[in-house]
Design a protein around this motif. Structure first.
Motif: not given
Length: 79
Positions: A19-28
């Motif tokens: 949840a703390m990652l940027p949105m584009r890196l949250q998907y996988p």
């Protein structure tokens, strides 16, 4: 503490980190956590009973409410 609950705690920590990652890196990683959660909840229910399943299910739905709402709307044909 059982292995099922320890794994559940690690799942919660992993979800908080994702949840703390940027949105584009949250998907996988988010998708992986979303897929693993029902299996983990079943494992906890088998080891500890239905009350812990209910608590875990409440936590799961509260953490992934937006993706679950999206998938429910897609399943019903509403976009």
């Amino acid at each position: 503490m059982s292995a099922a609950l320890i794994t559940g705690c690690l799942w919660v920590l992993a979800s908080a980190i994702v949840a703390m990652l940027p949105m584009r890196l949250q998907y996988p990683p988010g998708l992986a956590l979303l897929v693993v959660a029902p299996l983990l909840l079943v494992w906890i229910a088998v080891v500890h009973g239905w009350i812990w399943l209910a608590i875990g299910l409440f936590a799961f739905v509260s953490m992934f409410r937006n993706p679950l709402i999206y998938f429910a709307k897609r399943a019903m044909g509403r976009v």
